[in-house]
Structures are given as C-alpha cells and as structure tokens.
Design a protein around this motif. Structure first.
Motif, short mmCIF file in Angstrom:
data_model
loop_
_atom_site.label_atom_id
_atom_site.label_comp_id
_atom_site.label_asym_id
_atom_site.label_seq_id
_atom_site.Cartn_x
_atom_site.Cartn_y
_atom_site.Cartn_z
N GLU A 50 0.84 -1.20 0.00
CA GLU A 50 0.00 0.00 0.00
C GLU A 50 0.87 1.25 0.00
OE1 GLU A 50 -4.28 -0.75 1.57
OE2 GLU A 50 -2.91 -0.84 3.27
N LYS A 51 2.15 1.08 0.37
CA LYS A 51 3.17 2.12 0.23
C LYS A 51 4.23 1.60 -0.73
CE LYS A 51 3.24 4.69 4.62
NZ LYS A 51 4.13 5.12 5.72
N SER A 52 4.66 2.44 -1.64
CA SER A 52 5.65 2.00 -2.62
C SER A 52 7.03 1.91 -1.98
CB SER A 52 5.69 2.97 -3.80
OG SER A 52 6.03 4.27 -3.36
N SER A 53 7.93 1.17 -2.63
CA SER A 53 9.30 1.01 -2.12
C SER A 53 10.19 0.41 -3.17
CB SER A 53 9.30 0.11 -0.89
OG SER A 53 10.63 -0.22 -0.51
N THR A 54 11.45 0.81 -3.17
CA THR A 54 12.46 0.18 -4.04
C THR A 54 13.11 -1.00 -3.32
OG1 THR A 54 12.95 2.28 -5.12
CG2 THR A 54 14.60 0.54 -5.32
N ARG A 55 13.75 -0.72 -2.17
CA ARG A 55 14.53 -1.74 -1.49
C ARG A 55 13.67 -2.89 -0.95
NH1 ARG A 55 17.01 2.70 -1.94
NH2 ARG A 55 15.11 3.66 -1.19
N THR A 56 12.49 -2.57 -0.44
CA THR A 56 11.65 -3.64 0.10
C THR A 56 11.22 -4.61 -0.98
OG1 THR A 56 10.88 -2.24 1.92
CG2 THR A 56 9.52 -4.15 1.36
N ARG A 57 10.76 -4.08 -2.11
CA ARG A 57 10.32 -4.98 -3.17
C ARG A 57 11.48 -5.79 -3.74
NH1 ARG A 57 7.01 -3.96 -8.87
NH2 ARG A 57 7.16 -6.14 -9.52
N ASP A 129 4.19 2.80 12.26
CA ASP A 129 4.72 2.69 13.63
C ASP A 129 6.03 1.93 13.74
OD1 ASP A 129 2.52 4.09 14.53
OD2 ASP A 129 1.42 2.32 15.20
N HIS A 130 6.29 0.99 12.82
CA HIS A 130 7.46 0.13 12.97
C HIS A 130 8.05 -0.24 11.61
CE1 HIS A 130 6.52 -0.34 17.22
NE2 HIS A 130 5.27 -0.59 16.87
N HIS A 131 9.37 -0.49 11.63
CA HIS A 131 10.07 -0.97 10.43
C HIS A 131 11.10 -2.02 10.85
CE1 HIS A 131 11.34 -1.18 6.43
NE2 HIS A 131 11.83 0.02 6.22
N PRO A 132 10.63 -3.18 11.33
CA PRO A 132 11.56 -4.15 11.91
C PRO A 132 12.51 -4.80 10.91
CG PRO A 132 9.35 -5.08 11.75
CD PRO A 132 9.23 -3.62 11.42
N CYS A 133 12.10 -4.96 9.65
CA CYS A 133 13.00 -5.57 8.67
C CYS A 133 14.23 -4.70 8.42
CB CYS A 133 12.27 -5.82 7.34
SG CYS A 133 11.14 -7.23 7.41
N GLN A 134 14.04 -3.39 8.40
CA GLN A 134 15.18 -2.50 8.23
C GLN A 134 16.13 -2.61 9.41
OE1 GLN A 134 15.95 -0.28 5.49
NE2 GLN A 134 17.88 -0.49 6.61
N VAL A 280 26.10 2.74 4.39
CA VAL A 280 24.71 2.63 3.93
C VAL A 280 24.53 1.66 2.77
CG1 VAL A 280 24.03 4.92 4.76
CG2 VAL A 280 25.01 4.68 2.47
N TRP A 281 25.55 1.46 1.95
CA TRP A 281 25.37 0.54 0.82
C TRP A 281 25.39 -0.91 1.31
CZ3 TRP A 281 23.35 4.03 -1.71
CH2 TRP A 281 23.93 5.29 -1.86
N ASP A 282 26.24 -1.22 2.28
CA ASP A 282 26.18 -2.54 2.91
C ASP A 282 24.85 -2.73 3.63
OD1 ASP A 282 28.76 -3.05 2.07
OD2 ASP A 282 29.69 -2.54 3.98
N GLU A 283 24.40 -1.68 4.30
CA GLU A 283 23.13 -1.71 5.01
C GLU A 283 21.96 -2.01 4.06
OE1 GLU A 283 20.44 1.61 7.49
OE2 GLU A 283 22.24 2.19 6.36
N ALA A 284 21.98 -1.35 2.89
CA ALA A 284 20.92 -1.58 1.91
C ALA A 284 20.96 -3.00 1.38
CB ALA A 284 21.05 -0.58 0.76
N GLU A 285 22.16 -3.50 1.05
CA GLU A 285 22.28 -4.88 0.56
C GLU A 285 21.81 -5.88 1.59
OE1 GLU A 285 25.64 -8.27 -0.36
OE2 GLU A 285 26.28 -6.17 -0.48
N ASN A 286 22.05 -5.59 2.85
CA ASN A 286 21.73 -6.56 3.89
C ASN A 286 20.23 -6.73 4.11
OD1 ASN A 286 24.33 -7.36 4.35
ND2 ASN A 286 24.68 -5.96 6.06
N ARG A 287 19.40 -5.86 3.53
CA ARG A 287 17.97 -6.13 3.53
C ARG A 287 17.71 -7.50 2.89
NH1 ARG A 287 14.14 -2.03 3.69
NH2 ARG A 287 12.64 -3.74 3.68
#
Length: 303
Positions: A50-57, A129-134, A280-287
């Motif tokens: 219901e909210k768009s996203s690049t990294r999550t998808r 309220d929360h973003h636990p996967c991040q 941040v780039w390692d952080e993004a990959e680690n998703r």
C-alpha cells in the motif's frame, strides 16, 4: 505448531533475533561464494504494497528467487484491500493461496488484523509505527563492521518515527543504549519512551545524541504521506542534519546508517554518503540477506 509472525522486533526473543542475524551473515557468505541453496522451491511469497518502495520490493523478490521460490507483487490497484473488502477477509483468502506474506502499509493495526486471520507467516515490510525488517539489516551491518551489539551506544537524530521506534525495541531486546534527538513536537511516543527508559534516552540536541555513540542513524525529514508538512519540517529539523562535523563528535569508530532513500542537503549533508564512516550501501544490501534469514526462520517455525 502455531504460525509465527514478524510484526515488530518484540515478536522474537533476543536469542531468536540473534539466530536470524547470524544466519543472515551465513547466507550472505554462501551467496558471495556462489552456493546454490533453494529451500523454497514451490513456495510463494505474497507481497502487498500500500506504500511504494524500491529496497523492500527488490530485496524480498530477489530473496525468494534466490531461494528457488517466487513472489507475487500486489499494489493497491491489484487487490480489494482498502477498497471495501475487510482486511480480515483478504487475509483469509490470500493466506490460503501463498506460503508467506509481506505487507507494507500505513496503519499498524492493518497488519495486526491481517496476521490475526492469516494461516501463514506475515512479515511487516513497514507500517507507520514500525520498520523491523530495516532494523535487522542495520543490526547485521553493525555486527559485520564492529562486532557485538551488547553495551554499545546508538544515536538517532531526526524524526521520532517508525525507524526510531524499532531502534528502541532493538535496544531493549539486544542490550544497547539509544540516545535520541528530535525537534520539539517530533519526539517518539512518550509512552514508548517511558516503557523503555532503561535503554532509550531523549536528549536535547543532535550533538548530545552522538556523544560517545558507536552508530549514528537518521531518516528523511518528511516521510511518505507527510508531504503537506514538508516546509514546516525543513525549518524545524534544520539543526538535526547529520554531516561529517557531527560524526566527528561521536566515538572514533562510529559508523553512519540511513535506511534510504536519502535527501542530500536535508537530513544529511551532500557529502555524508561518501564519508568513509558511512556504511549505507552494505546496510541496503543486507535487507536481502536479513530477510532471507527471516523468511527461512518463519517458515521453519510455522510448519
């Protein structure tokens, strides 16, 4: 066995969180070594956005593909969710057709109601309220770069939003301290701060927050759905920018994280992502790796 969900970091024990984080590091090593590991052959992930996203998808879809499974992307245009069909009914139908569900939505109660009526594990891909996967990705990144979380000090600078809330939960679960600096009126929920006063402290300035911190994290000043407040927020948050000068006040081995996308010149300076302390780039990959470990854990626990 009861179905397990991951709606906040409190849904797992500290030991379970560390199991997922250690497994994420292991899965990352396996992928880097070219190991083919496909435990999800024939399994399907339903991804409700219901909210768009690049990294999550990308991270969830790629993770399912690497595990030998598949993912179905459902946007608000593709489902009856929010268009008259009760969330509970959507959950009963969708969970009969897929093996695991990820939802990225607005109100947290939507995902709670969906999970309460789902036959399969439900993952919170982000709510207001929360973003636990991040947080799983952030914690994995810190462990890879700096080792143990126990006894460390983390700083949150900026909006007391869903990311900040999840950092507070992480501090409680995994034994580190949070120093939080937000403009007046943008602090985390006072009840949350009261409940977790043993591990989260609200301080007055960004400089106070980063003092002695081993990790400095921030997020955009204006999140999705808050566009009408953008000009007000820019003025109120002006002294809460993370930049190399602010980083210099932290621990000498401090790292910087941002869940992205970043607005250079606002919550971070133009050069902050190029600073050697930024991971941040390692952080993004680690998703990708953290969520693969999470899905593997939930599927095993819910058999």
């Amino acid at each position: 066995m009861a179905v397990r969900h991951f709606l906040t970091l409190l849904d797992f024990t500290p030991q379970e969180l560390m199991t997922v984080l250690n497994r994420a590091i292991e899965l990352k090593k396996m992928r880097n070594e070219g190991v083919v590991y496909e435990p999800f052959r024939g399994k399907v992930l339903g991804m409700i956005f219901e909210k768009s996203s690049t990294r999550t998808r990308v991270s969830f879809e790629a993770g399912m593909a690497q595990f030998g499974g598949s993912a179905i992307f459902l946007s608000p245009r593709d489902t009856q969710l929010g268009r008259g069909e009760p969330v509970e009914d959507s959950a009963r139908v969708i969970s009969r057709m897929v093996d695991i569900v990820m939802i990225r939505t607005f109100a947290h109660d939507i995902i709670e109601r969906f999970a309460a009526n789902s036959r399969v594990p439900v993952i919170n891909g982000l709510t207001d309220d929360h973003h636990p996967c991040q947080l799983l990705a952030d914690l994995q990144t810190f462990i890879e770069h700096r080792g143990s979380l126990q006894g460390k000090t983390f700083a949150w600078v900026g909006d007391g939003n869903n990311m900040c809330n999840s950092y507070i939960h992480a501090a409680h679960q995994l034994g580190f301290q949070m120093q939080i600096a937000c403009p007046y009126g943008f602090e985390p929920d006072p009840e949350l701060l009261r409940q977790y006063a043993h591990c989260a402290t609200l301080v007055k300035t960004a400089e106070d927050a980063v003092d002695g911190a081993h990790l400095i994290a921030t997020d955009v000043w204006t999140s999705m759905g808050q566009e009408a407040e953008q000009s007000i927020r820019k003025r109120r948050f002006a002294t809460y920018q993370v930049n190399p000068r602010l980083m210099d006040l932290a621990s000498p081995d401090a790292v910087f994280m941002h869940c992205l996308p970043a607005h250079r010149g606002e919550e971070i300076s133009e050069d902050m992502l190029d600073d050697p302390r930024a991971v941040v780039w390692d952080e993004a990959e680690n998703r990708l790796h953290a969520q693969k470990a999470l899905m593997e854990f939930l599927m095993a626990e819910s058999r």
